[in-house]
Enzyme design. Structure first.
Site, short mmCIF file in Angstrom:
data_model
loop_
_atom_site.label_atom_id
_atom_site.label_comp_id
_atom_site.label_asym_id
_atom_site.label_seq_id
_atom_site.Cartn_x
_atom_site.Cartn_y
_atom_site.Cartn_z
CE LYS A 1 -5.26 -39.90 -13.02
NZ LYS A 1 -5.53 -41.34 -12.88
CE LYS B 1 -2.74 -41.25 -2.35
NZ LYS B 1 -2.60 -42.68 -2.70
CG ASN C 1 -13.82 -51.44 -7.23
OD1 ASN C 1 -14.74 -52.21 -7.00
ND2 ASN C 1 -12.67 -51.48 -6.57
CE LYS D 1 -1.06 -46.63 -11.10
NZ LYS D 1 -2.28 -45.83 -10.86
CB THR E 1 -12.09 -44.29 -9.73
OG1 THR E 1 -11.03 -44.27 -8.77
CG2 THR E 1 -11.52 -44.02 -11.11
CB SER F 1 -6.31 -41.43 -2.52
OG SER F 1 -6.64 -42.76 -2.88
#
Length: 423
Positions: free
Chosen positions: A100, A76, A227, A112, A196, A355
């Site tokens: 995380k 992820k 954001n 990533k 976030t 997510s």
């Protein structure tokens, strides 16, 4: 050579991550034998992304997808479009995603991706072409049970929609769960864009209460007004904090009485940046780090809090909205000075948490209201920061080390219990 120059030349994001792993190793007891699992990515893919530009020329861009660890579930992590993207950065970002997701106890590993490109210099058609070609190049290693990309710096819901469509075309049917952060009508989740920044606020609120720092009247500086930074700023302003300084790619603005965010929002949408906003004065980018504040929110890119900046920072609380914004040496200085740092692996985890909610909704084809999303997000974030706080007190260590202890224990236990194939 100054310390800043030395760090810039010798400390990439991956080095920062490896040093963080070295620091947590003494706390891992019987799991130390598996620590090398975290020091190398499981899989790293570098791809050529050729596209035909609007003027008919062919240009080549370099793309990456790194899967750092998949012991706890599919990868992820976001996809970044930025001119500074390289393998070192993507490896580090994928590793921080591993930590995380484990700290939040989500059933994911870390991954990533990115393309080295300035998306602001692309036309909409060029942006779509580069996205679809990049997707086709990495499509064999992504999927709803393999690796689920998401937006990051330089990408947005539209880009995620193109990724989903390109991947689905190769599968012969619509696969909404291959990415998160999609447009709502393509299977996206309500609350995802603000998640976030909301997580930064929730963790900041909880820790501020623990260190007895009142939010009412607290002076806050925000680096990055996308954001993450903007949503965190709005939520703190609703708690009667004063946003006194904001820095983005266009410059730095300052108002010791507090910046009017409602007016700034209108200005920002028109001018695509904070520079020139009449409700504040322009100051130099370096002076941003000298402003008298109570809370700092670095929500831009990694490597922003250097030794020099840490030595003069006036904040009592740092909330890492960005990934890897603080160098390890700077982290030490902040600890010595009594500054509380809420680390990135928990502070900015609101995005990956929602997510996860989006992925769950896509898999079940049943969707929740934004109110339900926020309630679930707040509950998980509060539980996670309390777990980290408790571990910090128990082990007598920083919140960053505590978060890494929790995350690494969960990852390495999964590695140990799965075993090594072949035995």
């Amino acid at each position: 050579m100054s310390n800043l120059s030395y760090i810039a030349q010798n400390h990439g994001p991956w080095s920062t991550y490896l040093e963080q792993i070295e620091r947590v190793t003494p706390y891992l007891e019987h799991l130390k034998g598996y620590i090398d699992t975290l020091k190398r990515p499981k899989r790293a893919l570098i791809v050529d992304v050729p596209i035909v530009m609007d003027d008919g020329t062919i240009q080549h861009f370099e793309g990456y997808r790194v899967q750092h660890n998949l012991s706890r579930g599919p990868g992820k992590g976001g996809i970044r479009y930025h001119p500074d993207v390289d393998l070192n950065e993507v490896m580090a970002l994928s590793a921080w995603m591993t930590i995380k997701t484990a700290v939040l106890n989500l059933p994911f590993g870390g991954a990533k991706g990115g393309v080295r490109v300035d998306p602001r210099k692309l036309s909409p058609r060029e942006l779509e072409r580069i996205t679809r070609r990049y997707t086709s190049e990495i499509s064999h290693i992504i999927g709803p049970q393999k690796d689920i990309p998401a937006p990051d710096v330089g990408t947005n819901p539209n880009v995620m929609g193109w990724i989903m469509d390109t991947y689905s075309s190769g599968q012969g049917h619509t696969v909404t769960g291959v990415v998160t952060g999609k447009p709502i009508h393509l299977g996206g989740s309500l609350g995802r864009i603000k998640a976030t920044g909301r997580g930064v606020f929730v963790t900041g609120r909880e820790v501020a209460e623990k260190i007895k720092l009142p939010l009412k009247g607290a002076k806050i500086a925000v680096q990055g007004f996308g954001n993450v930074g903007s949503e965190a700023a709005y939520l703190f302003a609703e708690s009667q904090s004063l946003i006194v300084a904001i820095q983005d790619h266009t410059g730095t603005i300052f108002n010791p009485e507090g910046i009017d965010l409602a007016e700034l929002k209108i200005y920002f949408e028109t001018n695509q940046g904070v520079a020139g906003f009449e409700g504040a004065e322009m100051i130099s980018d370096e002076d941003f780090w000298n402003v008298e504040i109570d809370i700092l929110i670095p929500a831009a890119l990694e490597g922003q809090i250097t030794i020099e900046r840490a030595q003069k920072l006036t904040a009592k609380l740092v909330l890492e909205g960005a990934n890897g914004p603080t160098y390890p040496e700077a982290d030490d200085i902040l600890i010595q000075r009594g500054v509380t740092v809420v680390p990135d692996v928990i502070c900015n985890a609101g995005g990956v948490t929602v997510s996860y909610f989006e992925w769950v909704q896509d898999m079940s084809s049943y969707f929740w209201s934004e109110e339900e999303i926020n309630q679930r997000l707040d509950k998980l974030m509060v539980q996670a920061i309390n777990d980290v706080w408790h571990t910090s007190n128990e082990k007598i260590c920083s919140l960053r080390t505590a978060a890494f202890i929790l995350g690494c224990e969960r990852i390495l236990k999964a590695r140990m219990e799965r075993g090594i194939f072949p035995g």
